[in-house]
Write a protein that holds these residues in place. Structure first.
Motif, PDB file in Angstrom:
ATOM      1  N   ALA A   9       0.902  -1.043   0.288  1.00 35.96           N
ATOM      2  CA  ALA A   9      -0.111   0.212  -0.201  1.00 35.96           C
ATOM      3  C   ALA A   9       1.028   0.958  -0.046  1.00 35.96           C
ATOM      4  N   ASP A  10      -0.059   2.747  -0.681  1.00 33.96           N
ATOM      5  CA  ASP A  10       0.733   3.368  -0.592  1.00 33.96           C
ATOM      6  C   ASP A  10       0.721   3.706   0.783  1.00 33.96           C
ATOM      7  N   THR A  11       2.223   4.970   1.456  1.00 33.59           N
ATOM      8  CA  THR A  11       1.866   4.964   2.784  1.00 33.59           C
ATOM      9  C   THR A  11       2.035   7.001   3.136  1.00 33.59           C
ATOM     10  N   ARG A  12       1.241   6.628   2.108  1.00 39.82           N
ATOM     11  CA  ARG A  12       0.980   8.355   2.379  1.00 39.82           C
ATOM     12  C   ARG A  12      -0.379   8.829   2.925  1.00 39.82           C
ATOM     13  N   ALA A  13      -0.570   9.804   3.470  1.00 37.19           N
ATOM     14  CA  ALA A  13      -1.364   9.918   4.745  1.00 37.19           C
ATOM     15  C   ALA A  13      -2.241  11.519   3.628  1.00 37.19           C
ATOM     16  N   GLN A  14      -3.019  11.675   3.284  1.00 36.83           N
ATOM     17  CA  GLN A  14      -3.132  12.806   3.461  1.00 36.83           C
ATOM     18  C   GLN A  14      -3.807  13.278   4.605  1.00 36.83           C
ATOM     19  N   LEU A  15      -3.075  14.685   4.933  1.00 36.31           N
ATOM     20  CA  LEU A  15      -3.576  15.593   6.409  1.00 36.31           C
ATOM     21  C   LEU A  15      -4.451  16.132   6.456  1.00 36.31           C
ATOM     22  N   HIS A  16      -5.839  15.622   7.082  1.00 44.34           N
ATOM     23  CA  HIS A  16      -7.114  16.703   7.456  1.00 44.34           C
ATOM     24  C   HIS A  16      -7.060  17.642   7.584  1.00 44.34           C
ATOM     25  N   ASP A  39      -6.929  19.197  15.771  1.00 46.31           N
ATOM     26  CA  ASP A  39      -7.491  19.886  16.454  1.00 46.31           C
ATOM     27  C   ASP A  39      -9.222  18.025  16.802  1.00 46.31           C
ATOM     28  N   ASP A  40      -8.882  17.656  15.786  1.00 42.24           N
ATOM     29  CA  ASP A  40      -9.982  16.427  15.666  1.00 42.24           C
ATOM     30  C   ASP A  40     -10.062  15.368  16.191  1.00 42.24           C
ATOM     31  N   PRO A  41     -10.872  14.871  16.906  1.00 44.47           N
ATOM     32  CA  PRO A  41      -9.808  13.604  17.812  1.00 44.47           C
ATOM     33  C   PRO A  41      -9.980  12.932  17.019  1.00 44.47           C
ATOM     34  N   ASP A  42     -10.822  12.227  15.650  1.00 43.49           N
ATOM     35  CA  ASP A  42     -10.546  11.297  14.886  1.00 43.49           C
ATOM     36  C   ASP A  42      -9.237  11.839  14.054  1.00 43.49           C
ATOM     37  N   GLY A  43      -9.174  12.240  13.685  1.00 41.94           N
ATOM     38  CA  GLY A  43      -7.208  13.187  12.802  1.00 41.94           C
ATOM     39  C   GLY A  43      -6.310  12.389  13.671  1.00 41.94           C
ATOM     40  N   ALA A  56      -7.008  10.130  15.992  1.00 37.81           N
ATOM     41  CA  ALA A  56      -6.126   8.655  15.988  1.00 37.81           C
ATOM     42  C   ALA A  56      -5.870   7.913  15.579  1.00 37.81           C
ATOM     43  N   ILE A  57      -6.306   9.083  13.728  1.00 35.75           N
ATOM     44  CA  ILE A  57      -5.550   7.856  12.627  1.00 35.75           C
ATOM     45  C   ILE A  57      -3.999   8.118  12.982  1.00 35.75           C
ATOM     46  N   VAL A  58      -4.020   9.667  12.699  1.00 33.26           N
ATOM     47  CA  VAL A  58      -1.976  10.325  13.076  1.00 33.26           C
ATOM     48  C   VAL A  58      -1.496   9.423  13.724  1.00 33.26           C
ATOM     49  N   ARG A  59      -2.187   8.813  14.677  1.00 29.63           N
ATOM     50  CA  ARG A  59      -1.434   8.636  16.061  1.00 29.63           C
ATOM     51  C   ARG A  59      -1.035   6.314  15.700  1.00 29.63           C
ATOM     52  N   ALA A  60      -2.545   5.880  14.665  1.00 29.19           N
ATOM     53  CA  ALA A  60      -2.240   4.895  14.176  1.00 29.19           C
ATOM     54  C   ALA A  60      -1.188   4.499  12.896  1.00 29.19           C
ATOM     55  N   MET A  61      -1.298   4.842  12.416  1.00 20.65           N
ATOM     56  CA  MET A  61      -0.741   5.397  11.303  1.00 20.65           C
ATOM     57  C   MET A  61       1.116   5.076  11.585  1.00 20.65           C
ATOM     58  N   PRO A  62       1.616   6.089  12.105  1.00 17.42           N
ATOM     59  CA  PRO A  62       3.060   5.501  12.414  1.00 17.42           C
ATOM     60  C   PRO A  62       3.346   4.553  13.320  1.00 17.42           C
ATOM     61  N   ALA A  63       2.814   4.236  13.499  1.00 16.61           N
ATOM     62  CA  ALA A  63       2.887   2.518  14.664  1.00 16.61           C
ATOM     63  C   ALA A  63       2.222   1.420  13.977  1.00 16.61           C
ATOM     64  N   MET A  64       1.690   1.527  13.460  1.00 20.86           N
ATOM     65  CA  MET A  64       1.580   0.460  11.653  1.00 20.86           C
ATOM     66  C   MET A  64       2.384   0.313  11.205  1.00 20.86           C
ATOM     67  N   ALA A  65       2.957   1.031  10.916  1.00 18.45           N
ATOM     68  CA  ALA A  65       4.216   1.237   9.397  1.00 18.45           C
ATOM     69  C   ALA A  65       5.598   0.690  10.033  1.00 18.45           C
ATOM     70  N   ARG A  66       6.054   1.043  11.499  1.00 23.95           N
ATOM     71  CA  ARG A  66       7.323   0.245  11.727  1.00 23.95           C
ATOM     72  C   ARG A  66       7.248  -1.095  12.474  1.00 23.95           C
ATOM     73  N   HIS A  67       5.894  -0.921  12.676  1.00 18.39           N
ATOM     74  CA  HIS A  67       5.991  -2.470  12.872  1.00 18.39           C
ATOM     75  C   HIS A  67       5.460  -3.899  11.987  1.00 18.39           C
ATOM     76  N   LEU A  68       5.419  -2.881  10.312  1.00 14.95           N
ATOM     77  CA  LEU A  68       5.723  -3.692   8.434  1.00 14.95           C
ATOM     78  C   LEU A  68       7.326  -2.993   8.473  1.00 14.95           C
ATOM     79  N   ARG A  69       8.096  -1.899   9.020  1.00 14.41           N
ATOM     80  CA  ARG A  69       9.377  -1.989   8.298  1.00 14.41           C
ATOM     81  C   ARG A  69       8.491  -1.099   7.222  1.00 14.41           C
TER      82      ARG A  69
END
Length: 92
Positions: A15-22, A27-31, A33-46
């Motif tokens: 997958a493309d590991t780029r994320a378009q920042l909202h 300031d957005d709680p959902d944003g 959560a996504i920003v916290r999750a993506m780098p963590a997941m990416a690190r585990h997948l190298r």
């Protein structure tokens, strides 16, 4: 469901590991959560994460605090032809 012969992990690696920042992040709680999750997941997948659409210092600081590998957006530079970039690099 992944195509035959692939598992979810393979699809994520490809997958493309780029994320378009909202614009509302951080300031957005959902944003957040996504920003916290993506780098963590990416690190585990190298994988590396590139955040696109960074427009404010607050967004950049938030991303840096959450281990984003790279950022791009208007905060850093406006889109320009590749030749312009080469001119800046060679004239510096």
């Amino acid at each position: 469901m992944p195509p035959a012969g692939h598992d979810s992990k393979d699809l994520l690696r490809e997958a493309d590991t780029r994320a378009q920042l909202h614009p509302d992040t951080p300031d957005d709680p959902d944003g957040k959560a996504i920003v916290r999750a993506m780098p963590a997941m990416a690190r585990h997948l190298r994988l590396r994460v590139v955040a696109e659409g960074v427009e404010t210092r607050a967004q950049a600081d938030f991303l840096a605090e959450h281990d984003c590998d790279s950022m791009q957006g208007y905060l850093f530079a406006r889109p320009a032809p590749f030749a312009d970039l080469l001119d800046k690099i060679t004239s510096a």
